[in-house]
Motif scaffolding. Structure first.
Motif, mmCIF file in Angstrom:
data_model
loop_
_atom_site.group_PDB
_atom_site.id
_atom_site.type_symbol
_atom_site.label_atom_id
_atom_site.label_comp_id
_atom_site.label_asym_id
_atom_site.label_seq_id
_atom_site.Cartn_x
_atom_site.Cartn_y
_atom_site.Cartn_z
ATOM 1 N N GLY A 92 0.810 -1.210 0.000
ATOM 2 C CA GLY A 92 0.000 0.000 0.000
ATOM 3 C C GLY A 92 0.847 1.266 0.000
ATOM 4 O O GLY A 92 0.490 2.257 -0.654
ATOM 5 N N LEU A 93 1.968 1.267 0.729
ATOM 6 C CA LEU A 93 2.830 2.450 0.774
ATOM 7 C C LEU A 93 3.499 2.716 -0.570
ATOM 8 O O LEU A 93 3.607 3.871 -1.001
ATOM 9 N N ILE A 94 3.955 1.665 -1.236
ATOM 10 C CA ILE A 94 4.591 1.864 -2.541
ATOM 11 C C ILE A 94 3.559 2.283 -3.578
ATOM 12 O O ILE A 94 3.800 3.189 -4.396
ATOM 13 N N LEU A 95 2.383 1.675 -3.551
ATOM 14 C CA LEU A 95 1.306 2.089 -4.451
ATOM 15 C C LEU A 95 0.913 3.537 -4.174
ATOM 16 O O LEU A 95 0.755 4.344 -5.107
ATOM 17 N N PRO B 137 6.080 -6.581 -8.575
ATOM 18 C CA PRO B 137 4.937 -6.878 -7.709
ATOM 19 C C PRO B 137 3.760 -7.398 -8.524
ATOM 20 O O PRO B 137 3.611 -7.082 -9.714
ATOM 21 N N ALA B 138 2.920 -8.185 -7.875
ATOM 22 C CA ALA B 138 1.745 -8.728 -8.551
ATOM 23 C C ALA B 138 0.843 -7.597 -9.038
ATOM 24 O O ALA B 138 0.827 -6.504 -8.469
ATOM 25 N N PRO B 139 0.090 -7.849 -10.127
ATOM 26 C CA PRO B 139 -0.827 -6.814 -10.635
ATOM 27 C C PRO B 139 -1.824 -6.382 -9.574
ATOM 28 O O PRO B 139 -2.164 -7.132 -8.650
ATOM 29 N N LEU B 140 -2.315 -5.163 -9.715
ATOM 30 C CA LEU B 140 -3.308 -4.642 -8.783
ATOM 31 C C LEU B 140 -4.609 -5.426 -8.898
ATOM 32 O O LEU B 140 -5.053 -5.779 -10.000
ATOM 33 N N THR B 141 -5.223 -5.651 -7.757
ATOM 34 C CA THR B 141 -6.553 -6.254 -7.757
ATOM 35 C C THR B 141 -7.591 -5.176 -8.032
ATOM 36 O O THR B 141 -7.301 -3.970 -7.974
ATOM 37 N N ASP B 142 -8.803 -5.597 -8.291
ATOM 38 C CA ASP B 142 -9.888 -4.632 -8.502
ATOM 39 C C ASP B 142 -10.071 -3.774 -7.248
ATOM 40 O O ASP B 142 -10.307 -2.558 -7.331
ATOM 41 N N ALA B 143 -9.964 -4.410 -6.082
ATOM 42 C CA ALA B 143 -10.133 -3.662 -4.837
ATOM 43 C C ALA B 143 -9.043 -2.607 -4.687
ATOM 44 O O ALA B 143 -9.303 -1.483 -4.245
ATOM 45 N N GLU B 144 -7.814 -2.957 -5.064
ATOM 46 C CA GLU B 144 -6.713 -1.991 -4.958
ATOM 47 C C GLU B 144 -6.882 -0.833 -5.934
ATOM 48 O O GLU B 144 -6.551 0.316 -5.615
ATOM 49 N N ARG B 145 -7.399 -1.127 -7.111
ATOM 50 C CA ARG B 145 -7.617 -0.059 -8.095
ATOM 51 C C ARG B 145 -8.646 0.951 -7.593
ATOM 52 O O ARG B 145 -8.562 2.138 -7.898
#
Length: 390
Positions: free
Chosen positions: A70-73, A94-102
């Protein structure tokens, strides 16, 4: 390593830090297990980690989570970068962003946007007034590298030329005649001839300004009562041209000082806690006391998140005790100097006022608060003298 792989490494280090491991230890552990990483990679990962620590609250807000990921994003969103370029899942990325992360994250505001602990924000506003917000905004950025020209070895002109010969470009800093700001080549300083031969020392410009504020003169008996690594003791020795005594409650903090003094050509005498009580009288005693470190959070950002109100109360008691003991070491007409790398009035002006209330007859001759808006770290200095009775 690719930028994405560096980001993944920073996420790993940050997760360990958030779990309670000191950042330096987490970085060392990562480097030892990642022998493939070159010096450039290690520097880049270190920069990512410490910028995330400086901006912990705002990056967690932007990233939607107080995790390494979360900090790097959040840092990418704060800088206006496209996370899709890093969070690919390809190779060591890093793994691709999830829908929730987007869909996660929000724009921070108030103390959160300034990366200030919520409980501390009112105290900083009381201490700094209208400067509180810009000061804390400045604390979100990496500090500049400053050097002190050692007048025992060189003039500023000579030091600038010696550094330039090794592609380390500097410019004079306005806070002190001895201060230089490094413009290019900061990471090469410690291996440069100018540093190894004692022409310059690494020292923040405001720290140098504290020493410049002291009424030092040749022949004075000078004691650095809370010497730590000895930077101010070396600066005082350069100003007086004579010996300076250094003491610290934990002598281990001074273990590198003899070597530093030898390189600088400075006369430094180490005093143990057992001997300092009977060492006076001194003409000038500097008490650079333990403090919150709030003025140097750009350089040591972990301290911002470890500080508590209880620790501030404890520090005030410690600071008062040091002032009381140090003042007793001075001879007639002696000078007591009090310094912190703090922005908080409870550690600065309040401690001086409390000392004056306990010790009638003392007078403040000079007092100044430096902040990052002055171009250095946040430092406070007060210079006191005692009336000489007939």
């Amino acid at each position: 390593m690719t930028p994405a792989a560096r980001a993944a490494a920073a996420i790993e280090v940050l997760d360990r830090w958030l779990a309670g491991m000191p950042a330096e230890q987490a970085l060392t552990n990562w480097a030892r297990s990642s022998r493939f990483a070159g010096s450039g990679d290690r520097h880049a990962v270190r920069d990512l980690v410490f910028q995330a620590i400086r901006c912990r609250r705002s990056h967690a807000a932007f990233g939607g989570a107080e995790t390494g990921r979360g900090l790097i994003l959040g840092g990418q969103r704060d800088r206006g970068e496209d996370p899709a370029a890093i969070f690919t899942g390809e190779g060591h990325a890093p793994a691709p962003l999830t829908d929730a992360e987007r869909d996660s994250g929000h724009a921070p505001s108030g103390a959160e946007a300034l990366d200030c602990p919520e409980w501390l924000w009112p105290r900083l506003q009381t201490s700094l007034g209208a400067d509180a917000a810009p000061v804390m905004a400045a604390q979100r950025q990496r500090a500049d590298v400053h050097l002190r020209v050692n007048s025992l070895r060189a003039t500023p002109t000579e030091a600038l030329a010696a550094l330039a010969a090794e592609n380390i470009i500097c410019a004079p800093h306005p806070l002190a005649d001895t201060a230089l700001s490094v413009i290019e080549g900061g990471r090469r300083v410690a291996q440069s001839r100018a540093y190894l031969e004692g022409l310059v020392e690494l020292q923040d410009a405001a720290s140098q300004a504290v020493v410049a504020a002291l009424p030092l003169r040749p022949g004075m008996r000078v004691l650095d009562y809370c010497a730590g690594g000895g930077g101010k003791a070396l600066a005082m020795a350069a100003r007086t041209g004579g010996p300076v005594a250094a003491h610290d409650a934990d002598p281990r903090r001074m273990r590198d000082l003899p070597a530093r003094a030898g390189r600088a050509g400075a006369a430094i005498t180490l005093l143990s806690p057992d001997h300092v009580a009977n060492s006076g009288p001194w003409d000038l005693v500097l008490t650079d006391v333990p403090c919150s470190g709030s003025g140097s959070w750009r350089r040591a950002p972990e301290g911002k998140w470890l500080l508590t109100a209880e620790r501030l109360t404890e520090l005030a008691r410690l600071q008062d005790g040091i002032l009381d003991r140090a003042s007793a070491l001075l001879g007639p007409g002696g000078v007591l100097a009090y310094a912190t790398c703090s922005l908080l009035s409870c550690e600065n002006g309040d401690r001086i006022a409390a000392f004056l209330a306990r010790h009638p007859g003392w007078t403040v001759k000079a007092q100044r608060q430096f902040t990052p808006l002055d171009g250095g770290d946040g430092f406070f200095v007060a210079v006191l003298t005692r009336e000489i009775s007939d």
